[in-house]
Design an enzyme around this catalytic site. Sequence first.
Site, PDB file in Angstrom:
ATOM      1  CG  ASP A   1      -1.973  -1.472  -4.517  1.00 38.62           C
ATOM      2  OD1 ASP A   1      -0.753  -1.611  -4.586  1.00 38.62           O
ATOM      3  OD2 ASP A   1      -2.596  -1.323  -3.438  1.00 38.62           O
TER       4      ASP A   1
ATOM      5  CD  GLU B   1     -16.271   0.297 -23.014  1.00 37.02           C
ATOM      6  OE1 GLU B   1     -15.893   1.500 -22.994  1.00 37.02           O
ATOM      7  OE2 GLU B   1     -17.253  -0.131 -22.371  1.00 37.02           O
TER       8      GLU B   1
HETATM    9  C1  GLC Z   1       0.850  -2.872  -2.692  1.00 37.97           C
HETATM   10  C2  GLC Z   1       1.873  -1.834  -3.019  1.00 37.97           C
HETATM   11  C3  GLC Z   1       2.519  -1.368  -1.746  1.00 37.97           C
HETATM   12  C4  GLC Z   1       1.462  -0.797  -0.850  1.00 37.97           C
HETATM   13  C5  GLC Z   1       0.323  -1.784  -0.627  1.00 37.97           C
HETATM   14  C6  GLC Z   1      -0.879  -1.109  -0.048  1.00 37.97           C
HETATM   15  O1  GLC Z   1       1.411  -4.023  -2.180  1.00 37.97           O
HETATM   16  O2  GLC Z   1       2.792  -2.338  -3.934  1.00 37.97           O
HETATM   17  O3  GLC Z   1       3.524  -0.427  -2.007  1.00 37.97           O
HETATM   18  O4  GLC Z   1       2.021  -0.449   0.382  1.00 37.97           O
HETATM   19  O5  GLC Z   1      -0.102  -2.342  -1.837  1.00 37.97           O
HETATM   20  O6  GLC Z   1      -1.452  -0.241  -0.986  1.00 37.97           O
END
Ligand code: GLC
Length: 549
Positions: free
Chosen positions: A216, A267
């Site tokens: 993310d 790994e």
């Molecule tokens: C990313 C995720 C989103 C979230 C953001 C903060 O963009 O896809 O859903 O709100 O990160 O974590």
Amino acid sequence: MDLTDSSQTDWWRRGVVYQIYPRSFADSNGDGLGDLAGIEAHLDHLQDGTAGSLGIDAIWLSPIYPSPDFDMGYDVADYVDVDPRYGTIEGFERLVAACHARGLRVILDLVLNHSSSRHAWFTASRAGRDGPYADWYLWRDSPGRTLTGKRRLPNNWRSFFGGPAWTWEPAREQFYLHTFLPEQPDLNWRHPPVRAALLDVVRTWRDRGVDGFRLDVFNTYFKDAQLRSNPRRVGGRGAWSWQRHVNDRNQPELAGALADLRRLVDEHPGGMTVGELFDGKLQDAAGYVAPHHLIFDFTLIGLPWTAAAFGGAIAARDAAFRPDRWPANVLSNHDQPRHAGRYDGPSGDARAKVAATLLATLRGTPFLYYGEELAQRNLVVPNAVAIDPPARRASFLFPWWNRDQARGPMAWRPGPGGGFTTGDPWLPLSPDAATRNVETESTDPGSVLSWYRRVIWLRRATPQLQVGDQSIVDTGDRDVLAYVRRTEGAAAVVALNFADRPATIRLPSGVGAAPGWALALSTQGRDPGTPLPAELTLDSNEALIAIGS
Ligand code: GLC
């Protein structure tokens, strides 16, 4: 399939990934929320070894960790546990085993830029300036007071979800940084114990059998060491876009941290990561692609439905990714309106089939978002009653920023609850769920679902569609996008008519001793195996794939 077979370690390049939003996929206990047991019960839909399933190679689960849901799971309160609403660690390990038994890999969503404000690390960190967790987040003093007596902020950074990126913590008499909501404090990646703890999270899930990770907003892990303000920028909608984000992301130190993370993932053979590029450009994305790893650059997501827009964007990315970087292709996810809705037109579901063909045959790894195989449309949920908290904060400038619309329950069969739940679904089913569901679409060879199955199984059987080079061809009609995918000695051509009218096109010749094309699939039901003439007329919104013969 033997998942330890080394010929399978590039599955992430050849295969198709399916994103599951666990809350909305299948509810096994009637509480209205999807859960892990629900996913396990529906694996046949994804991969049962036959063309009656979608033919998926891996599932990516949006966050399943304990979370207070200020950002629907993207605010993690414990990185190594499962939220009890979704199941247990044992249930998760059962799901992984069930997936592996049918050749499906499992990818988890890792949210490592920030934790939840309810995470024990933050609870300890906010309590005071001493103690082992004091430096785990980004704390700064206020540089003084304004004329009206308000505390000045440490710099001009904004939260992506609106307002300043700084919130005052009375217990420490300091501000902390949050790129997203105040309930999502940013972790301090420059602090070695934080990096060690986050790598431990990766190790823990790898040991539990997880094959890969979606990272993310990975390009925000590091901020400028001195937290300098961003330069201003003119134009754009909303305060976020009124600055150039040069100091709050894309820092050079990221490269080393990503290398550590990827080394760990690599790994065991067969591991992968796919990084979510946050608010970045194609060139940034290209720089982050590493061998065995992918980046979401979202090149395709924002485009209008025209052959010119797609052709141009694909050519630009091919150039940026040359010679050997591998793209990830995505048209829908949990943050954007669903593409069947975005592309909706007079032709009903026809465009959804063209889009599916593009996704399954374009050079790169296709990422499907649950429900798109039904051409599920967006829910109508006014911002004022949205469940997604950022939607309720969304200003009138961003009426589209309502992510509930793309997160509705999966429809499995006709009837109340749509086979999703026996209880009250957390978001309503689509109004057309009585017909737009897996059971009903399975009985219709002309449905979008039947098309997804056919096109993905054709990809599985056709190496040039999986790993071939790609060249866009000029068809002579600006509404038709066509490209050839080639491996040594084999080729396939894909032609997509974006227009609501027939189009006459020319095709290039195939390869060497096989200069002709034999039809493999057409949305208009042309006969497979038929040789294609060099000039042919596509029906309106027709997609076809032919193989060098
Ligand atoms: C990313 C995720 C989103 C979230 C953001 C903060 O963009 O896809 O859903 O709100 O990160 O974590």
